[in-house]
Design a protein around this motif. Structure first.
Motif, PDB file in Angstrom:
ATOM      1  N   CYS A  78      -8.439  93.491  43.463  1.00  0.00           N
ATOM      2  CA  CYS A  78      -7.949  92.704  42.324  1.00  0.00           C
ATOM      3  C   CYS A  78      -6.821  93.449  41.613  1.00  0.00           C
ATOM      4  O   CYS A  78      -5.765  92.872  41.333  1.00  0.00           O
ATOM      5  CB  CYS A  78      -9.079  92.406  41.340  1.00  0.00           C
ATOM      6  N   ARG A  79      -7.047  94.710  41.326  1.00  0.00           N
ATOM      7  CA  ARG A  79      -6.045  95.489  40.573  1.00  0.00           C
ATOM      8  C   ARG A  79      -4.766  95.724  41.374  1.00  0.00           C
ATOM      9  O   ARG A  79      -3.681  95.798  40.808  1.00  0.00           O
ATOM     10  CB  ARG A  79      -6.660  96.797  40.109  1.00  0.00           C
ATOM     11  N   GLU A  80      -4.890  95.846  42.684  1.00  0.00           N
ATOM     12  CA  GLU A  80      -3.708  96.073  43.521  1.00  0.00           C
ATOM     13  C   GLU A  80      -2.897  94.807  43.760  1.00  0.00           C
ATOM     14  O   GLU A  80      -1.678  94.876  43.928  1.00  0.00           O
ATOM     15  CB  GLU A  80      -4.123  96.646  44.882  1.00  0.00           C
ATOM     16  N   ASN A  81      -3.553  93.657  43.779  1.00  0.00           N
ATOM     17  CA  ASN A  81      -2.885  92.425  44.203  1.00  0.00           C
ATOM     18  C   ASN A  81      -2.679  91.372  43.117  1.00  0.00           C
ATOM     19  O   ASN A  81      -1.871  90.470  43.303  1.00  0.00           O
ATOM     20  CB  ASN A  81      -3.683  91.780  45.352  1.00  0.00           C
ATOM     21  N   THR A 105      -1.545  85.027  45.178  1.00  0.00           N
ATOM     22  CA  THR A 105      -2.245  83.743  45.294  1.00  0.00           C
ATOM     23  C   THR A 105      -3.411  83.809  46.261  1.00  0.00           C
ATOM     24  O   THR A 105      -4.517  83.344  45.941  1.00  0.00           O
ATOM     25  CB  THR A 105      -1.248  82.635  45.700  1.00  0.00           C
ATOM     26  N   THR A 106      -3.218  84.384  47.447  1.00  0.00           N
ATOM     27  CA  THR A 106      -4.335  84.433  48.408  1.00  0.00           C
ATOM     28  C   THR A 106      -5.449  85.349  47.905  1.00  0.00           C
ATOM     29  O   THR A 106      -6.623  85.085  48.159  1.00  0.00           O
ATOM     30  CB  THR A 106      -3.872  84.861  49.813  1.00  0.00           C
ATOM     31  N   ALA A 107      -5.091  86.398  47.184  1.00  0.00           N
ATOM     32  CA  ALA A 107      -6.117  87.265  46.603  1.00  0.00           C
ATOM     33  C   ALA A 107      -6.922  86.504  45.556  1.00  0.00           C
ATOM     34  O   ALA A 107      -8.158  86.558  45.548  1.00  0.00           O
ATOM     35  CB  ALA A 107      -5.479  88.507  45.992  1.00  0.00           C
ATOM     36  N   ILE A 108      -6.254  85.773  44.691  1.00  0.00           N
ATOM     37  CA  ILE A 108      -6.945  85.021  43.636  1.00  0.00           C
ATOM     38  C   ILE A 108      -7.897  83.995  44.231  1.00  0.00           C
ATOM     39  O   ILE A 108      -9.078  83.945  43.875  1.00  0.00           O
ATOM     40  CB  ILE A 108      -5.929  84.337  42.694  1.00  0.00           C
ATOM     41  N   VAL A 109      -7.394  83.154  45.136  1.00  0.00           N
ATOM     42  CA  VAL A 109      -8.240  82.057  45.615  1.00  0.00           C
ATOM     43  C   VAL A 109      -9.397  82.555  46.471  1.00  0.00           C
ATOM     44  O   VAL A 109     -10.494  82.000  46.410  1.00  0.00           O
ATOM     45  CB  VAL A 109      -7.437  80.949  46.336  1.00  0.00           C
ATOM     46  N   SER A 110      -9.175  83.603  47.250  1.00  0.00           N
ATOM     47  CA  SER A 110     -10.270  84.085  48.097  1.00  0.00           C
ATOM     48  C   SER A 110     -11.311  84.848  47.288  1.00  0.00           C
ATOM     49  O   SER A 110     -12.515  84.646  47.477  1.00  0.00           O
ATOM     50  CB  SER A 110      -9.728  84.955  49.229  1.00  0.00           C
ATOM     51  N   LEU A 111     -10.880  85.689  46.382  1.00  0.00           N
ATOM     52  CA  LEU A 111     -11.831  86.515  45.630  1.00  0.00           C
ATOM     53  C   LEU A 111     -12.583  85.737  44.554  1.00  0.00           C
ATOM     54  O   LEU A 111     -13.694  86.119  44.189  1.00  0.00           O
ATOM     55  CB  LEU A 111     -11.103  87.719  45.026  1.00  0.00           C
TER      56      LEU A 111
END
Length: 175
Positions: A9-12, A66-72
């Motif tokens: 989360c913090r990296e992306n 965006t892909t980090a947000i929706v997947s996590l």
């Protein structure tokens, strides 16, 4: 898994509000909750494990914000959603009490739409992100799913990543 999730989360994700969302998650059961009552990830920590698996499936090692947000955060609705109860089970001819997960939905707002609502309490989502999270259950959730997939292909990709994580990475682990 908790540290891996927080690091990703913090990296992306650099959007305003992510720190407040992560602080809220730290106070919730997100990192210890199961992903389901008896299917994939039906164990302590199953929800964060499933979220990381979907991240892996969707991003293929090359995440965007965006892909980090929706997947996590696609299953954020499962936070503070399960409780542990007990039931009688016969083992070797003797009845014993065994724990199991049950649903205690204090805010019955749906699945994908509830996850969108919960994320948006802390940070803004784009339309594409909102649709991806809202429709990640695919044909299980809404007759408008096909239209959403056509308009926002990320929604279809998240649904497929969720299915791969569930059926290819996790279900076998529950045998």
């Amino acid at each position: 898994m908790k540290e891996k999730f927080l690091t990703l989360c913090r990296e992306n994700i650099h959007r305003e509000g992510i720190d407040k969302l992560l602080a809220w998650l730290e106070k919730s059961d997100f990192f210890t909750a199961p992903a389901s009552t008896r299917f994939h990830g039906a164990h302590e920590g199953g929800l964060v494990e499933h979220s990381l698996n979907v991240y892996e499936q969707l991003t293929n090692g090359e995440p965007t914000e965006t892909t980090a947000i929706v997947s996590l955060f696609h299953d954020l609705c499962k936070t503070d959603f399960y409780t542990v109860s007990t039931r009688n089970v016969k083992e070797n001819g003797v009845w014993v009490q065994k724990p199991y997960y049950t649903v205690d939905d204090k805010f019955p707002y749906g699945h994908g739409e509830k996850s969108v609502f919960m994320v948006e309490r802390f940070m803004r989502l784009t339309n594409e992100e909102s649709f991806a999270i809202r429709f990640h259950m695919g044909e299980y959730s809404d007759p408008n799913t096909g239209k959403a997939f056509e308009k926002y292909p990320l929604a279809l990709l998240l649904h497929q990543a969720d299915e791969r994580a569930t059926f290819m990475m996790e279900v076998r682990n529950n045998d």
